[in-house]
Design a protein around this motif. Structure first.
Motif, PDB file in Angstrom:
ATOM      1  N   LEU A  71       8.237   0.512 -21.466  1.00 26.83           N
ATOM      2  CA  LEU A  71       8.505  -0.870 -21.052  1.00 26.83           C
ATOM      3  C   LEU A  71       8.220  -1.878 -22.161  1.00 26.83           C
ATOM      4  CD1 LEU A  71       7.152  -0.934 -17.382  1.00 26.83           C
ATOM      5  CD2 LEU A  71       9.407  -0.300 -18.234  1.00 26.83           C
ATOM      6  N   SER A  72       7.971  -1.374 -23.371  1.00 23.99           N
ATOM      7  CA  SER A  72       7.687  -2.292 -24.479  1.00 23.99           C
ATOM      8  C   SER A  72       8.951  -2.996 -24.967  1.00 23.99           C
ATOM      9  CB  SER A  72       7.030  -1.540 -25.640  1.00 23.99           C
ATOM     10  OG  SER A  72       7.903  -0.536 -26.142  1.00 23.99           O
ATOM     11  N   LYS A  73      10.110  -2.422 -24.647  1.00 24.73           N
ATOM     12  CA  LYS A  73      11.387  -3.014 -25.036  1.00 24.73           C
ATOM     13  C   LYS A  73      12.289  -3.142 -23.802  1.00 24.73           C
ATOM     14  CE  LYS A  73      11.291  -1.132 -29.736  1.00 24.73           C
ATOM     15  NZ  LYS A  73      11.995  -0.277 -30.735  1.00 24.73           N
ATOM     16  N   PRO A  74      13.157  -4.171 -23.792  1.00 22.33           N
ATOM     17  CA  PRO A  74      14.064  -4.346 -22.645  1.00 22.33           C
ATOM     18  C   PRO A  74      15.119  -3.251 -22.579  1.00 22.33           C
ATOM     19  CG  PRO A  74      14.546  -5.946 -24.362  1.00 22.33           C
ATOM     20  CD  PRO A  74      13.304  -5.238 -24.790  1.00 22.33           C
ATOM     21  N   GLY A  75      15.790  -3.177 -21.430  1.00 24.70           N
ATOM     22  CA  GLY A  75      16.849  -2.192 -21.246  1.00 24.70           C
ATOM     23  C   GLY A  75      18.179  -2.691 -21.782  1.00 24.70           C
ATOM     24  N   SER A  76      19.262  -2.140 -21.286  1.00 26.37           N
ATOM     25  CA  SER A  76      20.605  -2.527 -21.727  1.00 26.37           C
ATOM     26  C   SER A  76      21.105  -3.721 -20.927  1.00 26.37           C
ATOM     27  CB  SER A  76      21.572  -1.354 -21.555  1.00 26.37           C
ATOM     28  OG  SER A  76      21.127  -0.233 -22.293  1.00 26.37           O
ATOM     29  N   ARG A  77      21.835  -4.607 -21.587  1.00 21.75           N
ATOM     30  CA  ARG A  77      22.351  -5.824 -20.950  1.00 21.75           C
ATOM     31  C   ARG A  77      23.548  -5.491 -20.068  1.00 21.75           C
ATOM     32  NH1 ARG A  77      26.006  -9.842 -21.064  1.00 21.75           N
ATOM     33  NH2 ARG A  77      25.300 -12.002 -20.981  1.00 21.75           N
ATOM     34  N   ASP A  78      23.599  -6.117 -18.877  1.00 32.20           N
ATOM     35  CA  ASP A  78      24.770  -5.953 -18.013  1.00 32.20           C
ATOM     36  C   ASP A  78      25.607  -7.228 -18.010  1.00 32.20           C
ATOM     37  OD1 ASP A  78      23.558  -7.804 -16.311  1.00 32.20           O
ATOM     38  OD2 ASP A  78      22.872  -6.302 -14.877  1.00 32.20           O
TER      39      ASP A  78
END
Length: 229
Positions: A71-78
């Motif tokens: 969770l240190s980095k965001p996921g993929s943008r939708d």
């Protein structure tokens, strides 16, 4: 003849009892029989499988298994301007058998985590930064909504449809905890069309409206996504 009927009936009730007991065991996330059971990254022939995941050899368990930087980095943008990441025991091995999953959501300014639900879990969110509107719909079609700021916590009961809107002037970030090994994900608009802005405008409009317990808000939700199914 009477004895045969009694034996047959007894056998039927015994099978019925076994079936009920088996169903309970399969459907519930029961208490652990061990302290922990980190997911094995290299399954061997002789391993224990719980909830479909194999457990590593207890002799190989270390403190490292109970830490994650997922969770240190965001996921993929939708298409709605949201970056959502849900982490389960397949990626965070220490979660295996604990009945938990975790998540992170980053919403751009005027962005939206679109209407969805988690059929197998309650979700508790903690706002790390930003300002957003959180809302869920109960089974009586009543809307519950709140404006959340950094430090606030909000709970979405199991299986209820909900959404998040970024109402602030910066990216909003919140972290989630789910009380299930696999929360599941149900979406009313799995393939959004080009008019994403239309959904955002309607949800903003609805969030300012006053709803009563007898209001069929389900129809409003379906109207929002009718062009995107």
């Amino acid at each position: 003849m009477e004895d045969m009927k009694i034996k047959s009936l007894s056998s039927f009730f015994l099978l019925f009892l076994i079936a009920i007991t088996h169903t309970h065991v399969c459907l519930a996330e029961c208490d652990n029989v061990k302290d922990y059971c980190p997911t094995s990254t290299k399954p061997q022939k002789q391993v224990i499988f719980i909830n479909g995941l194999s457990c590593e050899n207890p002799d190989n368990t270390s403190a490292h298994d109970f830490k994650s930087n997922e969770l240190s980095k965001p996921g993929s943008r939708d298409d709605f301007g949201a970056l959502v990441k849900i982490v389960t025991a397949s990626k965070f091995v220490g979660l295996n058998t604990l009945g938990l999953a975790i998540g992170r959501s980053d919403i751009e300014v005027d962005g939206l985590v679109n209407i969805h639900n988690h059929p197998r879990a309650t979700e508790m969110v903690y706002v790390n930064q930003g300002r957003l509107l959180a809302a869920f719909l109960n089974t009586q079609n009543q809307l519950f909504q709140n404006t959340l700021n950094a430090g606030d916590v909000f709970v979405i009961p199991k299986g209820l449809f909900h959404f998040f809107l970024n109402r602030g002037e910066q990216v909003a970030t919140f972290f989630s905890v789910f009380n299930a090994q696999n929360p599941g994900l149900g979406s009313l608009s799995p393939q959004p069309s080009q008019s994403v802005q239309k959904i955002k405008i309607k949800l903003n409009s609805l969030s300012h409206s006053q709803f009563h317990a007898d209001t069929d808000f389900t129809l409003e939700l379906l109207d929002i996504v009718s062009d995107h199914l």
